[in-house]
Design an enzyme around this catalytic site. Structure first.
Site: not given
Ligand code: BES
Ligand code: ZN
Length: 602
Positions: A293, A267, A316, A552, A297, A373, A381, A137
């Site tokens: 989603h 994801g 996002e 998760r 991307h 982070d 988002y 990751q």
């Molecule tokens: N790119 C992100 C995951 C991410 C963001 C990893 C920042 C590390 C740092 C991914 O596209 C994402 O947004 N995942 C979401 C799911 C989405 C449906 C909102 C998640 O993991 O919850």
């Molecule tokens: Zn995302």
């Protein structure tokens, strides 16, 4: 002290300039991409499950600009390098000396046990229970923990790779994958489109492939491949809808890899190969907006990339907006309104929790010196999505869609800053009148949620509100009440209940309506939160089991947080965490360590 080791590459160290801690253009990277930029990476790694180690080399082809070099060597001859004192968030700066003529730099290395991008899973942590599993990751700044690289979203490169793994396992990357097992355990990859380092990804495990059509399919462990194939069957329709909306899909194939449940995210949009949590496999296709989603991307993020993590909302917010449009197109407006309303409510809660003057509730963030982070919240988002929704409503869908399509094609394979987007918006979309209507500056640069934030009405969710009211006022609620409900009705039902419920009420939800037996991870997590808030002990075995099997972060974080709010809860949490922790990915561990004030035994 954590044992993590990071790399970050500086491919050139010119004249007597003093080395800044991080670069001027990207506060989260040491790379001097202003002077030297990598164009192609050749990776050659051996996957050692016994030592939990990747080893081999990375070779870079360079393009250089405006250089003033005094001394260096490379191109097949040993050259000197320097590794700076590690910073606990950003790692070390690796300085490799080169000349203006240097064409290739090769770095031999191996990863260390603390490499935070990597999760090495034992056989027991997989669905099959027979073979180990490895996945990476990289986002946001963890690529540097497994590849020495210019680890900035503003630097793109093509890549090829040779991965050697145990013969019974399949290796996959965010690149061209050929979907079959190689008996010799050697896999060659090629990625012809340039990508930033945070999209570098590798997974190795006992995997099978199911094709939907000539351009897309799903990989999963043999034990869950059939379920996965059923769940994501709308993928071809999603690709069609997305391309119709905002232009051709530019990456060749689009596949999804379902990972073991410790995957810390829902994801991850690794190009050509989205990584996904198995917790979206609900059996009824009700959580597949996650695929919409990650697919979205492929335009917002992978094609047009945030220049730095301060511009994260460009990735996002656009993707969440785009996701909703795909869902609307395929499943209709009542369904997407339901998703939209749920998310907007979450945003309002987030803003309330963070405080509406909190600088981190701005779209354009200032994360200098901090881990990017910290910027991963509903703000990027959902506030991002609501801003774009407001723009759409202001200019009308037709003009907006044309604008967005052009934005993607004009910035394809480039990085964009927030200021560049703002300018593009003002030059290519908004009329003077419209500029007066929407306070773009406030939306982007001010904290909180502006008053003109669009509202969302969902008639479907009203049903859940009515049921919640009935339940609270003592009217009979039965299985009959829930007829035709989706995951989102149940979530909204529970979120519409008061914080405090009586044990009798919880007992009724548990025994008469079966809430404690639900396997759907979204519903289960929401139910468990209700139980913690009200100390409904009969659900704690279920709670422990969930925390032990799912890693998760979106699920386990609120559960640990709520447990930590009372002394008895915290004691329970610590007891579970002591065992569960080793099964979590470093990203999740870091968040939970903070919540529980966990100190690793020295
Ligand atoms: N790119 C992100 C995951 C991410 C963001 C990893 C920042 C590390 C740092 C991914 O596209 C994402 O947004 N995942 C979401 C799911 C989405 C449906 C909102 C998640 O993991 O919850
Ligand atoms: Zn995302």
């Amino acid at each position: 002290m954590r044992t993590a080791v990071f790399f970050s590459v500086i491919l050139l160290f010119a004249c007597n300039q003093k080395q800044e801690k991080t670069s001027a253009s990207d506060p989260h990277s040491f790379s001097n991409s202003q002077e030297v930029i990598i164009r192609h990476l050749s990776l050659n790694l051996n996957v050692d499950f016994n030592e939990k180690k990747l080893s081999g080399f990375a070779e870079f082809t360079l393009d250089s600009r405006n250089l003033q070099i005094e001394k260096a060597e490379a191109d097949g001859e040993e050259t000197s390098f320097q590794l700076s004192e590690p910073d606990s968030t950003f790692g070390s700066c690796l300085i490799v000396s080169i000349t203006p003529q240097t064409k290739k730099v090769k770095v031999y290395y191996h990863t260390l046990p603390g490499a935070e991008a990597l999760q090495w899973l034992s056989a027991e942590q997989t669905a099959g229970g027979v073979h180990p599993f490895l996945f990476t990751q990289s986002q946001a700044i963890l690529a540097r923990t497994w590849i020495p690289i210019q680890d900035s979203p503003g630097v793109r490169f093509t890549y090829d790779a040779t991965i050697t793994c145990p013969p019974s396992l399949m290796a996959l990357m965010s690149a061209e994958n050929d979907t079959v097992l190689h008996a010799d355990g050697i896999y060659h990859f090629n990625m012809p489109q340039p990508v930033p380092s945070y999209l570098m990804a590798l997974a190795v495990g006992d995997l099978r492939f199911h094709a939907y059509d000539h351009r897309c399919g799903v990989y999963a462990e043999p034990a869950i491949i059939d379920k996965a194939a059923y769940e994501f069957a709308d993928m071809p329709a999603m690709i069609d809808s997305a391309s119709q909306l905002y232009g051709d899909y530019r990456w060749g194939r689009y596949d999804v890899l379902v990972l073991p449940p410790s995957f810390p995210f829902g994801g991850m949009e690794n190009p050509r190969l989205t990584f996904a949590t198995p917790t979206v496999i609900a059996g009824d296709r009700s959580l597949t907006s996650l695929i919409a989603h990650e697919l979205a991307h492929s335009w917002s993020g992978n094609l047009v990339t945030n220049a730095t993590w301060n511009d994260f909302w460009l990735n996002e917010g656009f993707t969440t907006y785009f996701e909703m449009r795909i869902m609307e197109k395929i499943y209709g407006k009542p369904y997407s309104d339901m998703l939209s309303k749920i998310s907007l409510e979450e945003l309002k809660n987030t803003v309330k929790e963070m405080g509406d003057t909190n600088p981190d509730t701005r779209l354009f963030l200032d994360l200098k010196g901090r881990n990017p982070d910290d910027g991963v919240t509903d703000i990027a988002y959902e506030k991002g999505r609501m801003f774009l929704t407001l723009l759409e409503q202001t200019v009308g869908r037709e003009r907006w869609d044309a604008f967005l399509k052009n934005y993607f094609s004009e910035h394809a394979f480039k990085s964009v800053t927030t200021a560049q987007f703002e300018k593009y918006l003002n030059n290519h979309l908004l009329t003077d009148d419209e500029k007066k209507k929407v306070n773009v500056k406030q939306w982007i640069y001010q904290p909180g949620l502006p008053d003109d934030c669009p509202e969302v009405v969902s008639d479907e969710l009203r049903k859940a509100e009515t049921a919640a009211n009935d339940f609270v006022s003592g009217k009979e609620v039965t299985h009959e009440t829930f007829k035709g409900w989706t995951t989102h009705h149940y979530l909204h039902f529970m979120r519409s209940l008061p914080e405090k419920l009586s044990l009798g009420q919880l007992y009724y939800l548990d025994k008469n309506l079966g809430f404690n037996a639900v396997q759907n991870a979204e519903i289960r997590c929401q139910w468990l939160q209700l139980c913690i808030k009200n100390e409904y002990r009969p659900a704690y075995e279920n709670l422990e089991n969930f925390l032990m099997t799912v890693g998760r972060r979106k699920f386990v974080r609120p559960l640990y947080k709520q447990l930590a709010a009372t002394p008895a809860g915290k004691e329970f949490a610590l007891k579970v965490y002591e065992t569960a922790r080793t099964g979590y990915h470093a990203v999740t561990r870091q968040s939970i360590d903070e919540i529980l004030e966990w100190k690793e035994a020295s």
